[in-house]
Design a protein around this motif. Sequence first.
Motif, PDB file in Angstrom:
ATOM      1  N   LYS A  96     -18.282   7.957  85.969  1.00 15.60           N
ATOM      2  CA  LYS A  96     -17.641   9.139  85.213  1.00 15.60           C
ATOM      3  C   LYS A  96     -16.462   8.634  84.273  1.00 15.60           C
ATOM      4  O   LYS A  96     -15.839   7.561  84.669  1.00 15.60           O
ATOM      5  N   LEU A  97     -16.406   9.381  83.178  1.00 18.84           N
ATOM      6  CA  LEU A  97     -15.162   9.134  82.459  1.00 18.84           C
ATOM      7  C   LEU A  97     -14.334  10.310  82.651  1.00 18.84           C
ATOM      8  O   LEU A  97     -14.469  11.517  82.833  1.00 18.84           O
ATOM      9  N   ILE A  98     -12.788  10.091  82.823  1.00 21.34           N
ATOM     10  CA  ILE A  98     -11.720  10.805  82.762  1.00 21.34           C
ATOM     11  C   ILE A  98     -11.081  10.667  81.508  1.00 21.34           C
ATOM     12  O   ILE A  98     -10.519   9.675  81.411  1.00 21.34           O
ATOM     13  N   VAL A  99     -10.949  11.762  80.651  1.00 23.33           N
ATOM     14  CA  VAL A  99     -10.596  11.606  79.328  1.00 23.33           C
ATOM     15  C   VAL A  99      -9.320  12.201  78.888  1.00 23.33           C
ATOM     16  O   VAL A  99      -9.230  13.544  79.023  1.00 23.33           O
ATOM     17  N   ALA A 100      -8.401  11.835  78.421  1.00 19.72           N
ATOM     18  CA  ALA A 100      -7.199  12.277  77.851  1.00 19.72           C
ATOM     19  C   ALA A 100      -7.130  12.679  76.354  1.00 19.72           C
ATOM     20  O   ALA A 100      -7.524  11.819  75.591  1.00 19.72           O
ATOM     21  N   THR A 101      -7.017  13.951  76.071  1.00 21.16           N
ATOM     22  CA  THR A 101      -7.301  14.203  74.645  1.00 21.16           C
ATOM     23  C   THR A 101      -5.926  14.719  74.023  1.00 21.16           C
ATOM     24  O   THR A 101      -5.862  14.883  72.789  1.00 21.16           O
ATOM     25  N   ASP A 102      -4.931  14.555  74.859  1.00 14.15           N
ATOM     26  CA  ASP A 102      -3.568  14.879  74.291  1.00 14.15           C
ATOM     27  C   ASP A 102      -2.410  14.105  74.649  1.00 14.15           C
ATOM     28  O   ASP A 102      -2.808  13.527  75.808  1.00 14.15           O
ATOM     29  N   LEU A 106      -1.586  11.789  79.067  1.00 16.54           N
ATOM     30  CA  LEU A 106      -1.633  10.336  79.162  1.00 16.54           C
ATOM     31  C   LEU A 106      -0.686   9.830  80.446  1.00 16.54           C
ATOM     32  O   LEU A 106      -1.262   9.114  81.329  1.00 16.54           O
ATOM     33  N   PRO A 107       0.316  10.395  80.657  1.00 18.94           N
ATOM     34  CA  PRO A 107       1.172   9.857  81.991  1.00 18.94           C
ATOM     35  C   PRO A 107       0.316  10.506  83.089  1.00 18.94           C
ATOM     36  O   PRO A 107       0.163   9.913  84.208  1.00 18.94           O
ATOM     37  N   ARG A 108      -0.198  11.630  83.175  1.00 21.86           N
ATOM     38  CA  ARG A 108      -1.110  11.955  84.167  1.00 21.86           C
ATOM     39  C   ARG A 108      -2.257  11.197  84.494  1.00 21.86           C
ATOM     40  O   ARG A 108      -2.939  10.866  85.463  1.00 21.86           O
ATOM     41  N   LEU A 109      -3.036  10.683  83.400  1.00 24.29           N
ATOM     42  CA  LEU A 109      -4.144   9.700  83.464  1.00 24.29           C
ATOM     43  C   LEU A 109      -3.572   8.374  83.954  1.00 24.29           C
ATOM     44  O   LEU A 109      -4.510   7.871  84.931  1.00 24.29           O
ATOM     45  N   HIS A 110      -2.423   7.932  83.733  1.00 27.53           N
ATOM     46  CA  HIS A 110      -2.128   6.804  84.194  1.00 27.53           C
ATOM     47  C   HIS A 110      -1.625   6.895  85.648  1.00 27.53           C
ATOM     48  O   HIS A 110      -2.059   6.049  86.581  1.00 27.53           O
ATOM     49  N   ALA A 111      -1.334   7.891  85.924  1.00 28.71           N
ATOM     50  CA  ALA A 111      -0.928   8.436  87.385  1.00 28.71           C
ATOM     51  C   ALA A 111      -2.312   8.217  88.136  1.00 28.71           C
ATOM     52  O   ALA A 111      -2.383   7.922  89.559  1.00 28.71           O
ATOM     53  N   GLY A 242     -23.581  10.851  80.760  1.00 28.56           N
ATOM     54  CA  GLY A 242     -23.271  11.050  82.144  1.00 28.56           C
ATOM     55  C   GLY A 242     -22.350  12.059  82.677  1.00 28.56           C
ATOM     56  O   GLY A 242     -22.846  13.270  82.244  1.00 28.56           O
ATOM     57  N   LEU A 243     -21.243  11.689  83.314  1.00 30.15           N
ATOM     58  CA  LEU A 243     -20.124  12.722  83.576  1.00 30.15           C
ATOM     59  C   LEU A 243     -18.949  12.575  82.849  1.00 30.15           C
ATOM     60  O   LEU A 243     -18.277  11.281  82.573  1.00 30.15           O
ATOM     61  N   VAL A 244     -18.398  13.577  82.390  1.00 29.00           N
ATOM     62  CA  VAL A 244     -17.246  13.620  81.498  1.00 29.00           C
ATOM     63  C   VAL A 244     -16.274  14.579  81.955  1.00 29.00           C
ATOM     64  O   VAL A 244     -16.566  15.731  82.020  1.00 29.00           O
ATOM     65  N   TYR A 245     -14.872  14.302  82.435  1.00 28.68           N
ATOM     66  CA  TYR A 245     -14.140  15.092  82.787  1.00 28.68           C
ATOM     67  C   TYR A 245     -12.824  15.015  82.165  1.00 28.68           C
ATOM     68  O   TYR A 245     -12.464  14.036  81.586  1.00 28.68           O
ATOM     69  N   PRO A 246     -11.878  16.088  82.077  1.00 29.61           N
ATOM     70  CA  PRO A 246     -10.693  16.166  81.797  1.00 29.61           C
ATOM     71  C   PRO A 246      -9.381  15.761  82.338  1.00 29.61           C
ATOM     72  O   PRO A 246      -9.935  15.458  83.610  1.00 29.61           O
ATOM     73  N   VAL A 247      -8.431  15.505  81.844  1.00 34.31           N
ATOM     74  CA  VAL A 247      -7.273  15.092  83.038  1.00 34.31           C
ATOM     75  C   VAL A 247      -6.816  16.538  83.756  1.00 34.31           C
ATOM     76  O   VAL A 247      -6.426  17.125  82.896  1.00 34.31           O
ATOM     77  N   PRO A 248      -7.068  16.432  84.995  1.00 34.05           N
ATOM     78  CA  PRO A 248      -6.693  17.714  85.741  1.00 34.05           C
ATOM     79  C   PRO A 248      -5.388  18.193  85.571  1.00 34.05           C
ATOM     80  O   PRO A 248      -4.465  17.121  85.693  1.00 34.05           O
ATOM     81  N   ASP A 249      -4.746  19.078  85.883  1.00 39.56           N
ATOM     82  CA  ASP A 249      -3.404  19.545  86.255  1.00 39.56           C
ATOM     83  C   ASP A 249      -3.261  19.634  87.944  1.00 39.56           C
ATOM     84  O   ASP A 249      -3.905  20.291  88.529  1.00 39.56           O
ATOM     85  N   PRO A 250      -2.311  18.766  88.022  1.00 37.86           N
ATOM     86  CA  PRO A 250      -2.113  18.303  89.626  1.00 37.86           C
ATOM     87  C   PRO A 250      -1.775  19.512  90.334  1.00 37.86           C
ATOM     88  O   PRO A 250      -1.671  19.543  91.631  1.00 37.86           O
ATOM     89  N   ALA A 251      -1.192  20.771  89.761  1.00 37.66           N
ATOM     90  CA  ALA A 251      -0.863  22.065  90.269  1.00 37.66           C
ATOM     91  C   ALA A 251      -2.096  22.714  91.013  1.00 37.66           C
ATOM     92  O   ALA A 251      -1.617  23.509  91.460  1.00 37.66           O
ATOM     93  N   PHE A 252      -3.381  22.524  90.548  1.00 38.82           N
ATOM     94  CA  PHE A 252      -4.333  23.377  90.887  1.00 38.82           C
ATOM     95  C   PHE A 252      -5.393  22.340  91.351  1.00 38.82           C
ATOM     96  O   PHE A 252      -5.511  21.255  91.101  1.00 38.82           O
ATOM     97  N   PRO A 253      -6.363  23.013  92.412  1.00 36.33           N
ATOM     98  CA  PRO A 253      -7.398  22.377  93.070  1.00 36.33           C
ATOM     99  C   PRO A 253      -8.611  22.030  92.056  1.00 36.33           C
ATOM    100  O   PRO A 253      -9.538  21.727  92.314  1.00 36.33           O
TER     101      PRO A 253
END
Length: 403
Positions: A96-102, A106-111, A242-253
Amino acid sequence: MRAEVAYDCDVLVIGGGIVGLSTAYAITRAAPGTRVTVLEKEGGPARHQTGRNSGVIHSGIYYRPGSLKARYAVRGAAEMVKFCAEYGIAHAVTGKLIVATDKAELPRLHALVQRGRENGIPVRELGAPQIAEYEPEVRGLAAIHVGTTGVCDFVGVARQLAHGSGAEIRYGARVERIDRRAGLGVAVRTRTGDVVRARVLVNCAGLYCDEVARMTGDDPEMRIVPFRGEYYELARPELVRGLVYPVPDPAFPFLGVHLTRGIDGGVHIGPNAVPALAREGYGWGVVRPRELAGTLAWPGSWQLARRHWRYGAGELRRSVSKAAFTTAVRRLLPAVTADDLVPTAAGVRAQAVLRDGALVDDFMIKEGPRAVHVLNAPSPAATASLPIGREVARRALTMLGSV
């Protein structure tokens, strides 16, 4: 002298979802001859969380290193693929892809890249032009590709676990009362008036796990607050490979609105997460006053709402406005239009919330006298169901040996 108790089984499992059935399967594999009974209130297995999710075999990249979620998801993903292959259950390892659109993402994607590596997950970092190698219609500033993610038929897995466990499985058996007495094991009465006596009880009741815990006399110190996840199906599935996800907010499950090509070839889009007005509230029209009152009476519900009302308002807006939902999807998939989104079945997440309003982030398993309670097992519990089942089985068998 104390009269000898006639037990109907050694271990009684409440709940015929994938975790309950995996537990029954693990018990009979680890200790052949152990008598196991499963009580499931529905007419068949996997009718709720197991059968109403996106069917994703999660890699474990999102979860805190060392947590149960991280360890069980990484191990469970490999085991689930092997299990499906062994028993001919439909599955595919798609990545799957986890995609940063903003830029702010980007820092959360690198994390996530670092977290994936700490969890032993292969991750490939992609620039914007490389995204098209995997998903020509998806746009983003950067992405990561996670190769171990897949999809499968979790209902098929649950059925195989039920068949392979050798347990007695009683469908249509809604639990109404639990009586636990010193030296006498646990007696469970169902709505039909049947009584099942067991040495040890295992609570895998999902959306009702906190209520079952309280029936035994144990305080779970949390409440299930149900969140409905609403999905659309993509009328032009060729837009997504396939599967495409945004970068999630770590404050939420919650992982945000994502695109999932399932084993049937269709593409599901969602879910957003809104409060459900019943534990099985699969639409706004499903309201159960007693359950809603129980949610509102829990102090943690108000603390949660006060803390995260802005996030919740956005989710509610996407629930009532197809245009708003389409806008969220277009961040990843610009070619999509509102006409491409066809409403489909929703699911409800059994989210444990503490008294202070904190969302329980990890799997939660607690023990009481002659009872093991699985109190928080939302996604990725289906992925991790085999190792979770073994852990719950280990605790139940240890308890059985001491009874």
